[in-house]
Design a protein around this motif. Structure first.
Motif, mmCIF file in Angstrom:
data_model
loop_
_atom_site.group_PDB
_atom_site.id
_atom_site.type_symbol
_atom_site.label_atom_id
_atom_site.label_comp_id
_atom_site.label_asym_id
_atom_site.label_seq_id
_atom_site.Cartn_x
_atom_site.Cartn_y
_atom_site.Cartn_z
ATOM 1 N N SER A 175 2.047 -7.713 1.781
ATOM 2 C CA SER A 175 1.678 -8.749 0.817
ATOM 3 C C SER A 175 1.192 -9.990 1.568
ATOM 4 C CB SER A 175 2.881 -9.107 -0.049
ATOM 5 O OG SER A 175 3.856 -9.799 0.720
ATOM 6 N N PRO A 176 0.422 -10.864 0.908
ATOM 7 C CA PRO A 176 -0.071 -12.068 1.592
ATOM 8 C C PRO A 176 1.046 -12.911 2.206
ATOM 9 C CG PRO A 176 -1.284 -11.754 -0.440
ATOM 10 C CD PRO A 176 -0.172 -10.735 -0.456
ATOM 11 N N GLY A 177 2.138 -13.097 1.461
ATOM 12 C CA GLY A 177 3.234 -13.905 1.993
ATOM 13 C C GLY A 177 3.886 -13.266 3.197
ATOM 14 N N SER A 178 4.084 -11.950 3.137
ATOM 15 C CA SER A 178 4.703 -11.252 4.259
ATOM 16 C C SER A 178 3.792 -11.254 5.477
ATOM 17 C CB SER A 178 5.061 -9.822 3.856
ATOM 18 O OG SER A 178 6.047 -9.826 2.837
ATOM 19 N N LEU A 179 2.498 -11.141 5.232
ATOM 20 C CA LEU A 179 1.542 -11.198 6.336
ATOM 21 C C LEU A 179 1.587 -12.572 7.008
ATOM 22 C CD1 LEU A 179 -0.610 -9.698 7.915
ATOM 23 C CD2 LEU A 179 -2.279 -10.379 6.170
ATOM 24 N N ALA A 180 1.724 -13.608 6.201
ATOM 25 C CA ALA A 180 1.833 -14.958 6.770
ATOM 26 C C ALA A 180 3.097 -15.099 7.613
ATOM 27 C CB ALA A 180 1.821 -15.996 5.643
ATOM 28 N N ASP A 182 0.858 -1.183 0.000
ATOM 29 C CA ASP A 182 0.000 0.000 0.000
ATOM 30 C C ASP A 182 0.896 1.235 0.000
ATOM 31 O OD1 ASP A 182 -1.646 2.185 0.653
ATOM 32 O OD2 ASP A 182 -2.989 0.956 1.884
ATOM 33 N N PRO A 191 -2.230 -5.123 9.047
ATOM 34 C CA PRO A 191 -2.168 -6.193 8.039
ATOM 35 C C PRO A 191 -2.313 -5.707 6.607
ATOM 36 C CG PRO A 191 -3.531 -6.863 9.899
ATOM 37 C CD PRO A 191 -3.230 -5.405 10.096
ATOM 38 N N GLY A 192 -3.136 -4.683 6.368
ATOM 39 C CA GLY A 192 -3.398 -4.237 5.012
ATOM 40 C C GLY A 192 -2.201 -3.663 4.287
ATOM 41 N N ARG A 207 2.503 -13.344 10.939
ATOM 42 C CA ARG A 207 1.624 -14.138 11.810
ATOM 43 C C ARG A 207 2.369 -15.319 12.415
ATOM 44 N NH1 ARG A 207 -3.384 -13.697 7.523
ATOM 45 N NH2 ARG A 207 -4.406 -11.854 8.464
#
Length: 270
Positions: A188-193, A162, A184-185, A196
């Motif tokens: 990227s999906p991978g970085s968010l994973a 973003d 979270p927004g 977590r």
């Protein structure tokens, strides 16, 4: 019981602060900037740090470098070693040598200027033994390998998606050696994973608190200095045993910066 640890910070007075160009979505040269107010707000932040028992050094501002107030971008300093920034944008390139010279002259002889774009603690945040490293808008992903070799610490790359959160320190803050808060927004999906997995007990900021730069904060392990408008985040921190301290840096937000952007931590060896 959370225990604060005294910190050593470097700051730069916003004597020449202005918004005369746009290198992030927050900057609009058409909007008026109140430089005296920016100085007053910055002085209050410095006073908060001093009242908490932290050491605050200052670097002399340079005319023609309106973003030099954002000292966090100037370098990353870990274990007494300093990796000095190499800025992406031409408007900020001259800040790197200014920070290099200050660090060299003030007890950090073990230093190097990054060979690829690396915007200091804007994109490099130390959590325990790990360096979280942002990329996507500013720091070159190749800077992650360079930082790992220089500091000898594991570097975990995180991709920002973003443009409002163009540096890692706008989307994530380190609260103590095991705990972070993030939005979270911004990732990227991978970085968010990855986040977590690494930090299952992280504080998760709302879109509203992220949008007022609530995550552009500093922590000494107990006291968390953050923008005063991030009220829900402050409540979350209080519930976790932290002591949130709200400050007003609204004038500096016009350039896309707040508490952490103004604060470079100088970590000594050992």
């Amino acid at each position: 019981m959370r225990t604060p640890r005294a910190r050593h910070y470097l700051m730069c007075r916003p004597t020449y602060f202005d918004v005369v160009y746009s290198i992030n979505p927050w900057m609009d040269p058409k909007k008026p900037v109140d430089t005296p107010l920016a100085i007053t707000q910055w002085e209050r932040l410095r006073e908060v740090y001093l009242n908490l028992g932290h050491t605050v050094d200052t670097i002399e501002p340079v005319r023609g470098l309106p973003d030099m107030v954002f000292a966090a971008n100037g370098a990353t300093v870990v274990d007494g070693r300093a990796l000095v920034a190499r800025f992406r944008d031409a408007e900020r390139i001259a800040e790197g040598p200014a920070y290099h010279d200050w660090l060299r002259d003030n007890g950090f002889p073990d230093l190097r200027t990054a060979s690829v774009v690396n915007e200091g603690e804007g994109d490099y945040l130390l959590v325990g033994d790990l360096l979280l490293a942002g990329t996507g808008f500013r720091s070159d992903p190749r800077s992650h390998d360079e930082a790992q070799e220089f500091f000898g610490r594991p570097v975990v790359g995180l991709t920002l998606v973003d443009p409002d959160y163009y540096h890692l320190d706008t989307a994530l803050t380190v609260l103590d050696e095991q705990t972070v808060a993030y939005y979270p927004g911004a990732f990227s999906p991978g970085s968010l994973a990855v986040l977590r997995r690494l930090f299952p007990d992280a504080v998760i900021a709302s879109v509203q608190d992220a949008a007022v730069f609530g995550l552009n904060a500093t922590s000494d392990g107990l006291n968390v200095v953050l923008p005063q408008n991030a009220t829900a985040l402050a409540d979350q921190l209080r519930d976790r045993g932290f002591n949130p301290i709200g400050v007003d840096l609204s004038e500096l937000l016009k350039a896309g910066g707040s508490v952490k952007c103004c604060t470079l931590e100088l970590r000594a060896a050992g």
